[in-house]
Design an enzyme around this catalytic site. Structure first.
Site, short mmCIF file in Angstrom:
data_model
loop_
_atom_site.label_atom_id
_atom_site.label_comp_id
_atom_site.label_asym_id
_atom_site.label_seq_id
_atom_site.Cartn_x
_atom_site.Cartn_y
_atom_site.Cartn_z
N GLU A 1 -19.95 -10.94 6.17
CA GLU A 1 -21.24 -11.18 5.52
C GLU A 1 -21.03 -10.80 4.05
O GLU A 1 -21.10 -9.63 3.68
CB GLU A 1 -22.36 -10.32 6.11
CG GLU A 1 -23.71 -10.65 5.46
CD GLU A 1 -24.65 -9.44 5.32
OE1 GLU A 1 -25.85 -9.66 5.13
OE2 GLU A 1 -24.18 -8.29 5.36
N ASP B 1 -20.91 -6.21 8.27
CA ASP B 1 -22.12 -6.12 7.46
C ASP B 1 -21.77 -5.73 6.02
O ASP B 1 -20.93 -4.86 5.79
CB ASP B 1 -23.05 -5.07 8.07
CG ASP B 1 -24.41 -5.00 7.38
OD1 ASP B 1 -25.11 -6.02 7.38
OD2 ASP B 1 -24.74 -3.92 6.86
#
Length: 572
Positions: A297, A233
């Site tokens: 990401e 993330d």
């Protein structure tokens, strides 16, 4: 039972009953180069205990449907212990399962079932920030300025005569200031801490060796439980520019840094120092058998810069958000496909394609929007340029057909195989995304793409559970998208995806190449990948098709013409 990262042994073998260190006979199949990976958003996938929130046992009971769909792996969004201020991306214990979702035993059962079905398991890791409820942050609050505990996070003195102003002008991704001032243990106004997201998500200071070691231990914990990799993330965050200078992003930029290819690199995104972190992570993964992977990401532009995240000694994959944002336009699609294949191949990495996820408007709605909608804003009843549902679904089916025929790896977001649109008409009092609250309703945020899935048309909560409870309300008309409604219907989106994945596998499209075909006009995407010819019409005028065997079509074909907003796969 939670395993405290600070107490973890440094040798993987001391906690491992699952993974074995590499040996000379270990082989790397690099499965990730061509894999189709299915994202599961746990709280919205399947609910086994009827509390309205999906859980790990619920996922386990539904894994057969994903094996039947034909995907190669699953990616689980966070299920860790969390106050759930940001749907689990505020982690309070990285080495335990939140009771909302089950237990570590439930995770082990899920992984074992996935393995039996031939599915690999990737889990989210959230390294940019923790929850403010994490013990590490609570210890920092109790400690003095300048202490080792404070050094875990980005605490700074404020500006102004009495430190009453934040250290700089940075704004949160969710809206509002990116700094919160604390009250010191003695009751006096104190330092400020950085949170690029919600105030309940303080950013770590990744220049601190202590932080780096804790996360290596966390990775070991899950690798020892048999996970096949990590989706990282905010992989372009973590390192902030020295001095934390003021910065105002361009008005048209996305909240996570997208759309800034010609602008100054933000001091909190895409800093060079992140690559050192991922080299150490990759080195750790290389000590485990089974070809474990890292997926970034990273909202980074241009693509030539994103390629730095997937150099041979760093991550294996990075989400191609430029492709996701390319829109329903043949010139745009061809341009990003060409540049993606060229740039990623230059560092030996596969192109990784994606159209939807838990942070963006579902592409069955997004591709039919008629007004600008920056990433992170979401859509709701008052959004300008709301989509026509039929147009959005037609374009989504065609766009998915193009994506699944491209060489490389593809990511699917739960429900897209059903043709789910964004849930637009959620009641204001049902919304839960921090973006909605921090912008005082100016931005709808991401709730619309996170509504629980419909499984059975005639069941309570459409089969999400047996009680009818649902943490976000499901639209009343979603019975037409229920999996049991679509199963066996050759015209359904589910059967289209199943056929596409089977055909992709049979013709090895993931390991193929793109040869563009001319003569179809500027609004047509036309290419050959091995034996398969792909034609998609993004314009308004029907396109004449060659005589060939039809392998797949997103609409019934009447004659030799491909209508607007449709795609076909041909052989011969």
């Amino acid at each position: 039972m939670s395993l405290d990262a600070t107490a973890m042994p440094t040798d993987p073998d001391e906690t491992s009953a699952v993974a074995e260190p590499l040996t000379e006979v270990d082989t790397r199949d690099e499965w990730w180069r061509t894999a189709v990976i299915y994202q599961i958003y746990p709280r919205s996938f399947a609910d086994s205990d009827g509390d309205g929130i999906g859980d790990l046992p619920g996922i386990t009971t539904r894994l057969d449907s994903l094996a039947d769909l034909g995907v190669d792996a699953i990616w689980l969004s966070p299920f860790y212990t969390s106050p759930q201020k940001d749907a689990g991306y505020d982690v309070a214990d990285y080495c335990d399962v939140d009771p909302l979702f089950g237990t570590l035993d439930d995770f082990d059962a899920l992984r074992a079932k996935a393995t039996d079905l031939g599915l690999r398991v990737i889990v989210d890791i959230v390294p940019n920030h923790s929850s403010s409820a994490h013990r590490w942050f609570q210890e920092a609050l109790a400690a003095a300025p300048g202490s080792p505990e404070r050094a875990r996070y980005l605490f700074r003195d404020g500006r102004g005569a009495d430190g009453e102003l934040p250290p700089n002008n940075w704004q949160s991704v969710f809206g509002g200031e990116a700094w919160t001032r604390i009250t010191e243990p003695d009751g006096t106004p104190g330092q400020w801490y950085l949170h690029l997201f919600d105030s309940s998500q303080p950013d770590f200071d990744w220049k601190n060796p202590w932080v780096r070691e804790q996360f290596l231990q966390i990775l070991r914990f899950w690798l020892d439980r048999g996970v096949d990799g990590f989706r990282v993330d905010v992989a372009h965050g973590m390192i902030k520019r020295a001095g934390l200078p003021d910065y105002t992003p361009p008005a048209e930029s996305g909240s996570m840094g997208g759309g800034q290819s010609d602008a100054e690199t933000p001091p909190y995104w895409g800093q060079e120092g992140v690559h050192e972190i991922y080299r150490s992570w990759r080195a750790l993964l290389e000590t485990y058998s089974g070809d474990r992977i890292l997926v970034a990401e990273a909202w980074v532009e241009p693509l030539s810069k994103l390629a730095d995240w997937v150099r041979p000694d760093e991550m294996q994959q990075a989400f191609n958000f430029l492709y996701l944002e390319s829109g329903w336009s043949a010139p745009s699609i061809k341009r990003v496909v060409d540049s993606s294949i060229e740039v990623f191949a230059s560092v030996g990495a596969p192109s990784t394609w994606v159209l939807s996820n838990h942070d963006v408007v579902r592409h069955a709605s997004r591709l039919a929007l008629t007004a600008e909608n920056p990433q992170g804003y979401g859509i709701g009843p008052k959004t300008k340029g709301l989509p026509d549902r039929a147009t959005g679904l037609a374009r989504a089916r065609a766009a998915s057909a193009v994506m699944l025929a491209l060489p490389g790896s593809a990511y699917l977001y739960q429900g897209e195989e059903l043709g789910l649109p964004e849930a637009i008409d959620l009641p204001d009092d049902a919304r839960q995304d921090p973006t909605w609250f921090r912008t005082h309703g100016e931005r709808y945020g991401r709730d619309g793409c996170r509504v629980p899935l419909p499984w059975e048309a005639a069941s309570p909560a459409f089969g999400f559970n047996t009680t009818g409870e649902s943490w976000l309300p499901q639209p009343d008309d979603w019975s037409v998208y229920a999996r049991d409604t679509e199963t066996g219907d050759p015209a359904s989106t589910l059967e289209l995806y199943r056929l596409a994945l089977d055909t992709r596998s049979r013709f090895s499209l993931g390991s193929g190449s793109v040869e563009w075909l001319s003569g179809y006009g500027p609004d047509v995407v036309a290419f050959r990948n091995g034996e398969v010819t792909v034609i998609a019409n993004t314009g308004t005028v029907p396109v004449e098709l060659p005589v060939a065997e039809e392998l797949l079509a997103t609409v019934p074909l009447d004659g030799a013409a491909l209508p607007a907003d449709a795609a076909v796969w041909l052989r011969g």
